[in-house]
Design a protein around this motif. Structure first.
Motif, short mmCIF file in Angstrom:
data_model
loop_
_atom_site.label_atom_id
_atom_site.label_comp_id
_atom_site.label_asym_id
_atom_site.label_seq_id
_atom_site.Cartn_x
_atom_site.Cartn_y
_atom_site.Cartn_z
N ASN A 267 -11.80 9.06 -1.49
CA ASN A 267 -10.37 9.10 -1.22
C ASN A 267 -9.75 8.62 -2.53
O ASN A 267 -10.04 7.48 -2.93
CB ASN A 267 -10.04 8.12 -0.08
CG ASN A 267 -8.57 7.99 0.19
OD1 ASN A 267 -7.76 8.67 -0.42
ND2 ASN A 267 -8.22 7.10 1.11
N THR B 66 -0.05 4.42 0.23
CA THR B 66 -0.41 5.44 1.23
C THR B 66 0.30 5.11 2.54
O THR B 66 0.85 5.99 3.20
CB THR B 66 -1.93 5.46 1.47
OG1 THR B 66 -2.41 4.13 1.57
CG2 THR B 66 -2.65 6.18 0.35
N ILE B 67 0.31 3.84 2.87
CA ILE B 67 0.97 3.43 4.12
C ILE B 67 2.49 3.60 3.97
O ILE B 67 3.15 4.15 4.85
CB ILE B 67 0.58 1.97 4.48
CG1 ILE B 67 -0.91 1.96 4.86
CG2 ILE B 67 1.45 1.41 5.59
CD1 ILE B 67 -1.44 0.66 5.36
N TRP C 155 -9.01 4.64 -4.30
CA TRP C 155 -8.17 4.41 -3.12
C TRP C 155 -7.20 3.27 -3.44
O TRP C 155 -7.62 2.23 -3.99
CB TRP C 155 -9.05 4.07 -1.90
CG TRP C 155 -8.25 3.73 -0.69
CD1 TRP C 155 -7.17 4.42 -0.21
CD2 TRP C 155 -8.45 2.63 0.18
NE1 TRP C 155 -6.69 3.81 0.92
CE2 TRP C 155 -7.46 2.71 1.17
CE3 TRP C 155 -9.37 1.58 0.22
CZ2 TRP C 155 -7.36 1.78 2.20
CZ3 TRP C 155 -9.27 0.66 1.24
CH2 TRP C 155 -8.27 0.76 2.22
N SER D 277 0.83 -1.20 0.00
CA SER D 277 0.00 0.00 0.00
C SER D 277 0.87 1.25 0.00
O SER D 277 1.67 1.47 0.91
CB SER D 277 -0.90 -0.01 1.23
OG SER D 277 -1.41 1.30 1.45
N ALA E 167 -0.78 10.59 5.11
CA ALA E 167 -1.72 9.58 5.61
C ALA E 167 -3.13 10.15 5.74
O ALA E 167 -3.31 11.29 6.15
CB ALA E 167 -1.28 9.09 6.97
N GLY E 168 -4.10 9.32 5.39
CA GLY E 168 -5.49 9.73 5.56
C GLY E 168 -5.95 9.45 6.96
O GLY E 168 -6.68 8.49 7.21
N ARG F 42 -1.96 13.77 -4.02
CA ARG F 42 -2.94 13.88 -2.94
C ARG F 42 -2.30 14.50 -1.71
O ARG F 42 -1.22 14.08 -1.30
CB ARG F 42 -3.49 12.49 -2.57
CG ARG F 42 -4.61 12.57 -1.53
CD ARG F 42 -5.00 11.20 -1.00
NE ARG F 42 -4.13 10.77 0.09
CZ ARG F 42 -4.33 9.69 0.84
NH1 ARG F 42 -5.38 8.92 0.60
NH2 ARG F 42 -3.49 9.36 1.81
N TYR G 129 -9.16 15.31 1.78
CA TYR G 129 -8.08 15.26 0.79
C TYR G 129 -8.31 16.30 -0.29
O TYR G 129 -9.46 16.58 -0.63
CB TYR G 129 -8.05 13.90 0.09
CG TYR G 129 -8.01 12.72 1.03
CD1 TYR G 129 -6.82 12.39 1.69
CD2 TYR G 129 -9.14 11.95 1.25
CE1 TYR G 129 -6.79 11.30 2.55
CE2 TYR G 129 -9.11 10.87 2.12
CZ TYR G 129 -7.93 10.55 2.76
OH TYR G 129 -7.90 9.48 3.62
N1 GLU Z 1 -7.10 5.20 4.12
C1 GLU Z 1 -5.97 5.97 4.53
C2 GLU Z 1 -5.23 6.59 3.36
O1 GLU Z 1 -5.66 6.51 2.25
C3 GLU Z 1 -5.09 5.20 5.47
C4 GLU Z 1 -3.98 4.40 4.90
C5 GLU Z 1 -4.47 3.23 4.11
O2 GLU Z 1 -4.91 2.25 4.68
O3 GLU Z 1 -4.45 3.38 2.88
O4 GLU Z 1 -4.23 7.22 3.57
#
Ligand code: GLU
Length: 398
Positions: A173, A14-15, A123, A12, A36-37, A373, A323
């Motif tokens: 997102n 984003t992580i 996402w 991921s 981070a979201g 983003r 966002y």
């Molecule tokens: N949903 C959030 C993001 O898009 C948290 C991180 C993830 O799990 O993607 O940043």
């Protein structure tokens, strides 16, 4: 040794972007992390206290994966009151966050080669969860001119006999765009003709909506889709409970039963304590959501104004979530002071991180190149600082 399924996916982003920025920060670099979201607000005290009470009362044993009776009832009531959707308790399930709900749903329903239509920008995790379950993501690009939203004609073009699901996420997102009732109904008209297609509606940003816009979900506005829609939500965002790991969904009994079967063989359930906290979150005082949204709105306006003032950058005003999805097409092809050409959105993100210590996430991670983003769920002063840094970095490009 590693399976083809796992080799077909990426970690991921984003992580990963968040972790990388946090590591640099820990190493002493002056970094502003907008990757981070995650709301900067702490979990409200009444929710924390419900968890502490649960621990002190020994509510620390196994609980049903589909949710404790109290949590199931709270979710049932939420769907009725907020979305005018009536479900039996047997139509409701709980998971270890929204991501896990999606994972369980796809694992429970996708056969090898089944297609899932995913509007882009999406996402990051949607396509990879499909791939992990041997499905085929069908990515449909949705440009800025349609507010990054899926148009009915594009849905129609991409439905095939193999389509199993359409993935919807509103407010979105990474874009913050929200579908109107009419737009959802128009998509519903297409789905009326294709009764083998189910909809997974990810409503996790439902309560973070601005400017008097009203949130709608597809099962509510298209009752003929009720029997083939899985409506999912979670506590992470509006209730500031990202670390508690609670997501939930309601939908057709056969899908919910199959998801429960999958869950019984993977994590069993989310934590009993998180479930107790979630009952309080859903049934207790909700007033903090309004005050958080006032802060988010102020921050949205701050970031939108500043990005639009920055030569080479631009962004639309998002209707919800926290966002902005800004275009950086105007800086592509430009040169940094050290002579490096910014060829793509990823290079721009690297440049912002290196040059001025601002971490965002490149649009290509969400399936649309030329954008980035920014999560603005952080304090006004940090955002102000970030905006000045972004302006400075852009002014140095030639
Ligand atoms: N949903 C959030 C993001 O898009 C948290 C991180 C993830 O799990 O993607 O940043």
């Amino acid at each position: 040794m590693i399976s083809n399924r796992v080799n077909s996916i990426k970690p991921s982003l984003t992580i990963a972007s968040n972790m990388k920025a946090q590591e640099l920060k820990r190493a002493g670099r002056d970094i502003i992390v907008l990757a981070a979201g995650e709301p900067d607000f702490d979990t409200p005290d009444h929710i924390k206290n419900a968890a502490i009470k649960a621990i002190n009362e020994g509510f620390t044993k196994y609980v049903p994966g589909k949710g404790t009776p109290d949590l199931q009832s709270a979710i049932q009531k939420k769907f009725k009151e907020d979305n005018n959707l009536e479900y039996d308790l047997s139509n409701i399930t709980v998971g270890v966050g929204g991501k896990h709900i999606i994972y369980n749903a796809f694992s429970a329903t996708i056969n090898s080669g089944d297609e899932v239509i995913i509007p882009a920008p999406y996402w990051v995790s949607y396509p990879d969860i499909v791939l992990l379950n041997s499905g085929k993501p069908v990515i449909v690009k949705c440009g800025e001119s349609s507010g990054f939203k899926l148009l009915p004609e594009d849905l129609e073009k991409n439905v095939s006999s193999k389509t199993k699901w359409l993935m919807l996420n509103s407010p979105s997102n990474p874009t913050g765009s929200m579908y109107t009732k009419e737009e959802l109904m128009a998509l519903g008209e297409v789905l009326k003709k294709h009764d083998h297609v189910y909809v997974l509606s990810d409503d996790i940003y439902e309560k973070i909506v601005y400017d008097g816009n009203t949130f709608h979900t597809i099962a509510e506005v298209c009752p003929f889709l009720y029997d083939r829609t899985l409506t999912m939500n979670g506590l992470s965002k509006s209730y500031c409970m990202t670390g508690w790991r609670v997501g939930y969904a309601a939908g057709p009994t056969n899908v919910i039963n199959a998801m429960n079967k999958v869950q019984s063989q993977n994590v069993s359930s989310t934590a009993s304590i998180s479930m107790a906290a979630s009952v309080e979150a859903l049934t207790g005082d909700q007033s903090f959501i309004t005050s958080h949204n006032e802060s988010f709105l102020r921050r949205r306006d701050l970031i939108v104004k500043n990005l639009n003032e920055t030569p080479g950058l631009s962004c639309r005003v998002p209707e919800g979530a926290f966002y902005v999805f800004a275009s950086c097409k105007g800086v592509l092809g430009k040169k940094t002071e050290s002579g490096k050409i910014i060829e793509a959105d990823g290079d721009f993100m690297d440049y912002l991180l290196e040059e001025v210590g601002v971490a965002g996430v490149q649009g290509s991670a969400f399936g649309l190149d030329g954008f980035f983003r920014i999560s603005y769920a952080t304090s006004d002063s940090i955002l102000e600082d970030a905006c000045q840094r972004i302006k400075l970095a852009c002014s140095k490009l030639s």
